[in-house]
Design a protein around this motif. Structure first.
Motif, PDB file in Angstrom:
ATOM      1  N   LYS A 107      50.122  30.162  30.304  1.00  0.00           N
ATOM      2  CA  LYS A 107      49.666  30.292  31.473  1.00  0.00           C
ATOM      3  C   LYS A 107      48.577  31.602  31.468  1.00  0.00           C
ATOM      4  CE  LYS A 107      51.011  31.244  36.272  1.00  0.00           C
ATOM      5  NZ  LYS A 107      52.253  31.317  37.241  1.00  0.00           N
ATOM      6  N   GLU A 108      49.022  32.511  31.025  1.00  0.00           N
ATOM      7  CA  GLU A 108      48.553  33.848  30.768  1.00  0.00           C
ATOM      8  C   GLU A 108      47.281  33.731  29.961  1.00  0.00           C
ATOM      9  OE1 GLU A 108      49.180  38.450  29.057  1.00  0.00           O
ATOM     10  OE2 GLU A 108      50.841  37.060  28.864  1.00  0.00           O
ATOM     11  N   ASN A 109      47.071  33.259  28.919  1.00  0.00           N
ATOM     12  CA  ASN A 109      45.914  32.609  28.424  1.00  0.00           C
ATOM     13  C   ASN A 109      44.872  32.011  29.275  1.00  0.00           C
ATOM     14  OD1 ASN A 109      46.787  33.730  25.866  1.00  0.00           O
ATOM     15  ND2 ASN A 109      47.256  31.896  24.808  1.00  0.00           N
ATOM     16  N   LEU A 110      45.540  31.019  29.919  1.00  0.00           N
ATOM     17  CA  LEU A 110      44.646  30.521  30.813  1.00  0.00           C
ATOM     18  C   LEU A 110      43.890  31.314  31.974  1.00  0.00           C
ATOM     19  CD1 LEU A 110      43.324  27.862  32.275  1.00  0.00           C
ATOM     20  CD2 LEU A 110      45.439  27.503  33.450  1.00  0.00           C
ATOM     21  N   PHE A 111      44.805  32.295  32.525  1.00  0.00           N
ATOM     22  CA  PHE A 111      44.560  33.193  33.615  1.00  0.00           C
ATOM     23  C   PHE A 111      43.417  34.155  32.931  1.00  0.00           C
ATOM     24  CE2 PHE A 111      45.070  37.373  35.578  1.00  0.00           C
ATOM     25  CZ  PHE A 111      44.810  37.129  37.205  1.00  0.00           C
ATOM     26  N   ASN A 112      43.661  34.470  31.604  1.00  0.00           N
ATOM     27  CA  ASN A 112      42.502  35.526  31.059  1.00  0.00           C
ATOM     28  C   ASN A 112      41.316  34.639  30.768  1.00  0.00           C
ATOM     29  OD1 ASN A 112      44.195  37.716  31.047  1.00  0.00           O
ATOM     30  ND2 ASN A 112      45.363  37.205  28.963  1.00  0.00           N
ATOM     31  N   ALA A 113      41.577  33.512  30.511  1.00  0.00           N
ATOM     32  CA  ALA A 113      40.267  32.679  30.172  1.00  0.00           C
ATOM     33  C   ALA A 113      39.162  32.508  31.564  1.00  0.00           C
ATOM     34  CB  ALA A 113      40.510  31.366  29.361  1.00  0.00           C
ATOM     35  N   VAL A 114      39.745  32.319  32.586  1.00  0.00           N
ATOM     36  CA  VAL A 114      39.398  32.368  33.731  1.00  0.00           C
ATOM     37  C   VAL A 114      38.669  33.520  34.151  1.00  0.00           C
ATOM     38  CG1 VAL A 114      39.641  32.189  36.477  1.00  0.00           C
ATOM     39  CG2 VAL A 114      41.002  30.588  34.773  1.00  0.00           C
ATOM     40  N   LEU A 115      39.419  34.666  34.096  1.00  0.00           N
ATOM     41  CA  LEU A 115      38.679  35.912  34.318  1.00  0.00           C
ATOM     42  C   LEU A 115      37.267  36.113  33.259  1.00  0.00           C
ATOM     43  CD1 LEU A 115      41.696  38.399  34.542  1.00  0.00           C
ATOM     44  CD2 LEU A 115      40.222  37.322  36.372  1.00  0.00           C
ATOM     45  N   THR A 116      37.569  36.060  32.059  1.00  0.00           N
ATOM     46  CA  THR A 116      36.742  35.979  30.913  1.00  0.00           C
ATOM     47  C   THR A 116      35.660  35.226  31.522  1.00  0.00           C
ATOM     48  OG1 THR A 116      38.280  36.750  29.546  1.00  0.00           O
ATOM     49  CG2 THR A 116      36.151  35.905  28.428  1.00  0.00           C
ATOM     50  N   HIS A 117      35.595  33.972  31.733  1.00  0.00           N
ATOM     51  CA  HIS A 117      34.600  32.986  31.851  1.00  0.00           C
ATOM     52  C   HIS A 117      33.842  33.457  33.020  1.00  0.00           C
ATOM     53  CE1 HIS A 117      32.561  29.047  31.891  1.00  0.00           C
ATOM     54  NE2 HIS A 117      32.760  28.873  33.126  1.00  0.00           N
ATOM     55  N   ASN A 118      34.294  33.743  34.199  1.00  0.00           N
ATOM     56  CA  ASN A 118      33.723  34.312  35.403  1.00  0.00           C
ATOM     57  C   ASN A 118      32.845  35.593  35.117  1.00  0.00           C
ATOM     58  OD1 ASN A 118      34.045  32.079  37.609  1.00  0.00           O
ATOM     59  ND2 ASN A 118      36.088  32.212  36.741  1.00  0.00           N
ATOM     60  N   ILE A 119      33.403  36.486  34.469  1.00  0.00           N
ATOM     61  CA  ILE A 119      32.858  37.837  33.998  1.00  0.00           C
ATOM     62  C   ILE A 119      31.560  37.405  33.143  1.00  0.00           C
ATOM     63  CG2 ILE A 119      32.862  39.870  32.697  1.00  0.00           C
ATOM     64  CD1 ILE A 119      36.006  40.047  33.563  1.00  0.00           C
ATOM     65  N   GLU A 120      31.845  36.436  32.292  1.00  0.00           N
ATOM     66  CA  GLU A 120      30.401  36.157  31.442  1.00  0.00           C
ATOM     67  C   GLU A 120      29.385  35.483  32.468  1.00  0.00           C
ATOM     68  OE1 GLU A 120      30.154  36.883  28.378  1.00  0.00           O
ATOM     69  OE2 GLU A 120      31.914  38.035  28.445  1.00  0.00           O
ATOM     70  N   LYS A 121      29.772  34.636  33.156  1.00  0.00           N
ATOM     71  CA  LYS A 121      28.912  34.041  33.832  1.00  0.00           C
ATOM     72  C   LYS A 121      27.982  35.129  35.016  1.00  0.00           C
ATOM     73  CE  LYS A 121      30.683  30.758  36.750  1.00  0.00           C
ATOM     74  NZ  LYS A 121      31.535  29.603  37.296  1.00  0.00           N
ATOM     75  N   VAL A 122      28.808  36.185  35.439  1.00  0.00           N
ATOM     76  CA  VAL A 122      28.246  37.112  36.241  1.00  0.00           C
ATOM     77  C   VAL A 122      27.162  38.159  35.266  1.00  0.00           C
ATOM     78  CG1 VAL A 122      28.359  39.486  37.411  1.00  0.00           C
ATOM     79  CG2 VAL A 122      29.866  37.609  37.933  1.00  0.00           C
ATOM     80  N   LYS A 123      27.694  38.417  34.015  1.00  0.00           N
ATOM     81  CA  LYS A 123      26.878  38.972  32.983  1.00  0.00           C
ATOM     82  C   LYS A 123      25.793  38.311  32.857  1.00  0.00           C
ATOM     83  CE  LYS A 123      29.207  40.948  29.644  1.00  0.00           C
ATOM     84  NZ  LYS A 123      30.211  40.906  28.367  1.00  0.00           N
ATOM     85  N   ALA A 124      25.612  37.055  32.714  1.00  0.00           N
ATOM     86  CA  ALA A 124      24.571  36.311  32.325  1.00  0.00           C
ATOM     87  C   ALA A 124      23.620  36.205  33.397  1.00  0.00           C
ATOM     88  CB  ALA A 124      24.999  34.706  31.936  1.00  0.00           C
TER      89      ALA A 124
END
Length: 111
Positions: free
Chosen positions: A48-65
């Motif tokens: 679950k922690e990996n999934l949560f971190n993936a959600v955060l990372t994915h959305n941060i990457e979208k904002v950076k892009a």
């Protein structure tokens, strides 16, 4: 780049984490929302922690892009115009984020 299956998990997890918080969100509910089994979720993310971190990372990457695209498109040579355009673009990105996830925020009922 994430697979279509992973993207469905990320979208479902974002909604469930926002609605229920980390502790209240269960992998079973997230898997159901994504349309897959809990076993598939664990095969993709392990915890679950990996999934949560993936959600955060994915959305941060979208904002950076989005920010990178805005900077690349801003060709103004005048400093004031450049900064004004950049601030406007940043505000549009923030509004897009808020609009995309506004359904996650409880709304006050007005009489």
């Amino acid at each position: 780049m994430v697979s279509q299956t992973e993207q469905k998990f990320l979208d479902a997890a974002l909604e469930i984490f926002a609605e229920k918080g980390y502790k209240g969100a269960t992998t079973r509910i997230i898997a159901q929302k994504a349309g897959f089994s809990e076993l598939t979720l664990f095969r993709k993310f392990k915890t679950k922690e990996n999934l949560f971190n993936a959600v955060l990372t994915h959305n941060i990457e979208k904002v950076k892009a989005d920010m990178a695209k805005a900077l690349e498109a801003n060709t103004a040579t005048d400093e004031k115009v450049f900064l004004t355009t950049l601030i406007t673009d940043m505000a549009e990105i923030a509004e897009k984020i808020m609009t995309s996830y506004c359904y996650l925020v409880p709304r006050k009922m007005t009489p």
